[in-house]
Motif scaffolding. Structure first.
Motif, short mmCIF file in Angstrom:
data_model
loop_
_atom_site.label_atom_id
_atom_site.label_comp_id
_atom_site.label_asym_id
_atom_site.label_seq_id
_atom_site.Cartn_x
_atom_site.Cartn_y
_atom_site.Cartn_z
N GLU A 93 7.36 -8.69 -3.31
CA GLU A 93 8.76 -9.08 -3.30
C GLU A 93 8.94 -10.43 -2.59
OE1 GLU A 93 10.89 -4.66 -3.38
OE2 GLU A 93 10.41 -5.62 -1.47
N ARG A 94 8.16 -10.65 -1.56
CA ARG A 94 8.20 -11.95 -0.88
C ARG A 94 7.75 -13.05 -1.83
NH1 ARG A 94 4.25 -14.13 4.00
NH2 ARG A 94 5.53 -15.95 4.55
N MET A 95 6.70 -12.78 -2.64
CA MET A 95 6.23 -13.76 -3.60
C MET A 95 7.34 -14.12 -4.60
SD MET A 95 2.37 -12.40 -4.42
CE MET A 95 2.17 -13.59 -5.74
N LEU A 96 8.12 -13.13 -5.04
CA LEU A 96 9.21 -13.40 -5.97
C LEU A 96 10.28 -14.28 -5.32
CD1 LEU A 96 9.60 -9.87 -7.59
CD2 LEU A 96 8.66 -11.92 -8.65
N ARG A 105 -1.83 -18.00 -4.05
CA ARG A 105 -3.01 -17.20 -4.43
C ARG A 105 -3.43 -16.28 -3.29
NH1 ARG A 105 -4.69 -21.50 -8.32
NH2 ARG A 105 -5.37 -22.89 -6.67
N CYS A 106 -3.35 -16.77 -2.06
CA CYS A 106 -3.67 -15.91 -0.91
C CYS A 106 -2.71 -14.73 -0.85
CB CYS A 106 -3.58 -16.71 0.39
SG CYS A 106 -4.95 -17.87 0.67
N LEU A 107 -1.41 -14.98 -1.08
CA LEU A 107 -0.43 -13.90 -1.08
C LEU A 107 -0.73 -12.88 -2.18
CD1 LEU A 107 2.90 -15.86 -0.47
CD2 LEU A 107 1.97 -14.07 1.00
N HIS A 108 -1.09 -13.36 -3.35
CA HIS A 108 -1.37 -12.46 -4.47
C HIS A 108 -2.57 -11.58 -4.17
CE1 HIS A 108 -2.87 -11.48 -8.60
NE2 HIS A 108 -1.58 -11.25 -8.79
N GLY A 109 -3.66 -12.19 -3.71
CA GLY A 109 -4.84 -11.40 -3.38
C GLY A 109 -4.58 -10.41 -2.26
N TYR A 110 -3.80 -10.84 -1.28
CA TYR A 110 -3.47 -9.97 -0.14
C TYR A 110 -2.72 -8.73 -0.62
CZ TYR A 110 -1.66 -8.77 4.54
OH TYR A 110 -1.36 -8.15 5.73
N GLY A 111 -1.74 -8.93 -1.51
CA GLY A 111 -0.99 -7.80 -2.02
C GLY A 111 -1.85 -6.83 -2.81
N LEU A 112 -2.74 -7.37 -3.64
CA LEU A 112 -3.63 -6.50 -4.42
C LEU A 112 -4.55 -5.70 -3.50
CD1 LEU A 112 -4.66 -8.82 -7.40
CD2 LEU A 112 -2.98 -6.96 -7.42
N ALA A 113 -5.06 -6.35 -2.45
CA ALA A 113 -5.95 -5.64 -1.52
C ALA A 113 -5.20 -4.54 -0.78
CB ALA A 113 -6.56 -6.64 -0.54
N LEU A 114 -3.96 -4.83 -0.35
CA LEU A 114 -3.15 -3.79 0.30
C LEU A 114 -2.95 -2.61 -0.64
CD1 LEU A 114 -0.39 -6.00 1.96
CD2 LEU A 114 -2.12 -4.67 3.18
N TRP A 115 -2.63 -2.91 -1.88
CA TRP A 115 -2.39 -1.86 -2.88
C TRP A 115 -3.65 -1.02 -3.09
CZ3 TRP A 115 -0.74 -3.24 -8.60
CH2 TRP A 115 -0.32 -2.07 -9.25
N ARG A 116 -4.77 -1.69 -3.25
CA ARG A 116 -6.02 -0.97 -3.49
C ARG A 116 -6.40 -0.08 -2.30
NH1 ARG A 116 -11.93 -3.61 -4.89
NH2 ARG A 116 -13.01 -1.63 -5.24
N LEU A 117 -6.03 -0.51 -1.10
CA LEU A 117 -6.35 0.26 0.11
C LEU A 117 -5.31 1.33 0.41
CD1 LEU A 117 -7.58 -2.71 2.32
CD2 LEU A 117 -9.00 -0.91 1.30
N GLY A 118 -4.36 1.51 -0.51
CA GLY A 118 -3.38 2.58 -0.36
C GLY A 118 -2.19 2.23 0.52
N ALA A 148 2.24 -3.57 0.30
CA ALA A 148 1.95 -4.31 -0.92
C ALA A 148 3.24 -4.67 -1.65
CB ALA A 148 1.04 -3.48 -1.83
N LYS A 149 4.16 -3.71 -1.76
CA LYS A 149 5.42 -3.96 -2.45
C LYS A 149 6.22 -5.06 -1.73
CE LYS A 149 9.56 -1.52 -4.12
NZ LYS A 149 10.58 -2.08 -3.20
N ARG A 176 6.39 -9.48 -10.45
CA ARG A 176 7.45 -8.53 -10.82
C ARG A 176 6.87 -7.28 -11.48
NH1 ARG A 176 7.27 -12.74 -14.24
NH2 ARG A 176 7.43 -12.46 -16.51
N PHE A 177 5.79 -7.45 -12.25
CA PHE A 177 5.18 -6.29 -12.89
C PHE A 177 4.47 -5.40 -11.86
CE2 PHE A 177 4.92 -9.77 -16.11
CZ PHE A 177 5.94 -9.31 -16.92
N LEU A 178 3.94 -6.02 -10.82
CA LEU A 178 3.27 -5.25 -9.77
C LEU A 178 4.29 -4.49 -8.95
CD1 LEU A 178 0.66 -7.96 -8.66
CD2 LEU A 178 0.53 -6.30 -10.51
N VAL A 179 5.45 -5.10 -8.68
CA VAL A 179 6.52 -4.39 -7.97
C VAL A 179 6.97 -3.18 -8.79
CG1 VAL A 179 8.92 -4.55 -7.17
CG2 VAL A 179 7.33 -6.42 -6.70
N ASP A 180 7.14 -3.37 -10.10
CA ASP A 180 7.56 -2.25 -10.96
C ASP A 180 6.53 -1.12 -10.93
OD1 ASP A 180 9.81 -3.67 -11.67
OD2 ASP A 180 9.00 -4.37 -13.59
#
Length: 520
Positions: A329-332, A306-319, A324-325, A343-347
């Motif tokens: 990919e590490r989560m996968l 869950r920490c990894l997921h939130g971290y990736g979303l925050a990176l994405w939102r911050l540009g 984030a990608k 996988r949908f977020l990577v796409d």
């Protein structure tokens, strides 16, 4: 003993085997040389330990009493937390443990002594980070060292926190050949091909730390309680509960994840820091070059994921798209079954979508699903105040029922002549009526605990903590609240909000969506 009685007019902060406690009494067992026992309280629970095993801050009256007692026993002076070397004007590095409204619980990085910090910019601090503070003033109160000053900077350096890595429990091999990757005629996505080509890997479950939780009783989980509070609108109470968990143990990864989740919409930069602390603490267990699998199905892995997921979303939102990608990919790689939809977020990132554009599509799909679910749920006008009362009513001699046709809450006396719409036999058997079972008393007790955590006045908060220890907790709690009318009114509002949330959850389990009742 007379000196001890005079000293302990109020609980004093101390430690026993490294755990923070409050000393509430010193008692004699047999004789003074061999039997001085300290009664201590930790998280509303009382314990009795030898006074010789208690540590107090050097220079405090309690430390002096302990030293004199140890000398009587022929023991060396206790190794006590120091605090008097902190000088005004100096710069000090503090490990942030928890952040409250106006203060932060910390420990000195070099030395480990606990301190309470009151400083400008206190809300910008994140548990698990190291804050550099310019000290303006130091004082001692009730055995606790307080500092005031200015927080100059903060950084993340988990390796210096002295934390014991979370255990990794082996769970055999994970074999990609045994996983379902789609129909045989469908081509494998590139990320799946890489995982399949690697072959079997070792699976592990990461230790989960939740202070105060009983693994055999789901209702004692503070993380679940914090989520319920937050969903019910009590954001302050949810934050206080999560901070309490981290004050007890910074390795509570789910607390870091939920603190990030609670502020993600408004303060993504701060949320990112919460998530990253949780990730870096978890990585202490993985070490460099970790090539194993952390399956979602092994539930104790979920806080780290869950920490990894939130971290990736925050990176994405911050540009920060590339970071984030790489994170998703590490989560996968860590959890190829991808229960979190990485996988949908990577796409989406490969397609160049912004976080906002992706979220708009997700919101649209969620609204459509919600409309379908709501359409299948029966809308009913229910008196929420009556239902809330029924859920907390433990008096004997009567029962409460919900009439699923009218929304009425029916009081049924065991020996009374009730004005019921059907006979008593029909009431028991008809699908139209459902009995309202009262909540367990421990639910109401947790409400008191969580309310106490939101009380800003330290002295009054301690009085309430003392009041709920042992039998008769509810009566003592109400009597103490009577001394502070404003806090009493705040408790009524707090309790009402908690009850209404649980009443709505109860109705949802019956397939009912409450709507306002028309005035009679």
């Amino acid at each position: 003993m007379a000196a001890a009685a005079e000293l302990l007019q109020q609980p004093l902060a101390a430690k026993v085997v490294g755990e923070s406690v409050k000393v509430v009494a010193v008692e004699r067992q047999g004789n003074d040389r061999r039997g001085l026992v300290a009664q201590v309280r930790r998280r509303s629970r009382s314990h009795r330990v030898s006074l010789a095993d208690v540590e107090a801050e050097a220079g405090s009256p309690l430390a002096d009493l302990i030293d004199r007692y140890r000398a009587l026993l022929g023991l060396e002076a206790a190794a006590q937390p120091k605090g008097n070397e902190i000088e005004p004007g100096s710069e000090l590095e503090l490990v942030v443990l928890a952040v409250k409204d106006t203060a932060a619980s910390c420990r000195v990085l070099e030395g480990g002594q606990p301190v309470t910090l009151r400083a400008s910019g206190i809300w910008e601090l994140v548990p698990g980070e190291i804050a550099t503070v310019r000290v303006k003033k130091r004082w001692l109160h009730a055995g606790t060292t307080y500092l005031s000053g200015e927080a100059l900077a903060s950084r993340l350096d988990v390796a210096r926190l002295g934390l014991t890595p979370l255990k990794l429990e082996p769970h055999g091999d994970w074999d990609p050949a045994e996983e379902y990757w789609g129909e045989e005629e469908d081509p494998l996505p590139e990320w799946v091909e890489t995982i399949v080509a690697r072959g079997p890997r070792s699976a592990f479950e990461m230790e989960q730390v939740i202070p105060g939780a009983d693994p055999t009783n789901w209702d004692t989980d503070p993380i679940v309680e914090a989520s319920e509070l937050n969903q019910g609108g009590d954001h302050r109470g949810a934050r206080a509960l999560l901070m309490r968990e981290l004050r007890e143990d910074l390795r509570c990864l789910d607390a870091h994840a939920h603190l990030g989740n609670h502020i993600f919409d408004l303060r993504p930069k701060e949320a990112l820091r919460h998530y990253e602390v949780g990730i870096r603490i978890g990585e202490l267990s993985l070490g460099a070059g970790f090539d194993g699998v952390l399956p979602w199905g092994l539930v104790d892995n979920r806080p780290f994921l869950r920490c990894l997921h939130g971290y990736g979303l925050a990176l994405w939102r911050l540009g920060r798209f590339a970071e984030a990608k790489a994170n998703f990919e590490r989560m996968l790689w860590l959890n190829p079954s991808d229960n979190q939809g990485a996988r949908f977020l990577v796409d989406a990132l490969e397609d160049g979508m912004t976080y906002e554009a992706f979220q708009a599509e997700e919101d649209k799909a969620e609204q459509a699903m919600h409309a379908r679910v709501t359409a299948s749920r029966k809308q009913l006008a229910v008196d929420m105040d009556e239902l809330s009362f029924a859920l907390e009513d433990h008096e004997s001699g009567h029962s409460w029922y919900l009439d699923k046709e009218t929304g009425d809450i029916l009081l049924v006396q065991e020996d009374g002549d009730d004005d019921l719409p059907v006979s008593r036999d029909e009431l028991e058997d008809a699908a139209r009526f459902v009995i309202v079972e009262p909540e367990e008393t421990q639910v109401a007790y947790r409400d008191m605990e969580e309310f106490i955590a939101t009380v800003s006045g330290a002295r009054f908060r301690e009085r309430l903590e003392d009041a709920i220890a042992g039998k008769g907790a509810f009566g003592r709690f109400k009597r103490v609240l009577g001394d502070e009318p404003l806090e009493r009114e705040r408790w009524f509002a707090f309790r009402k909000a908690r009850l209404e949330v649980r009443a709505r959850q109860w109705l949802a389990r019956q397939g009912i969506e409450p709507v306002p009742r028309k005035p009679e």
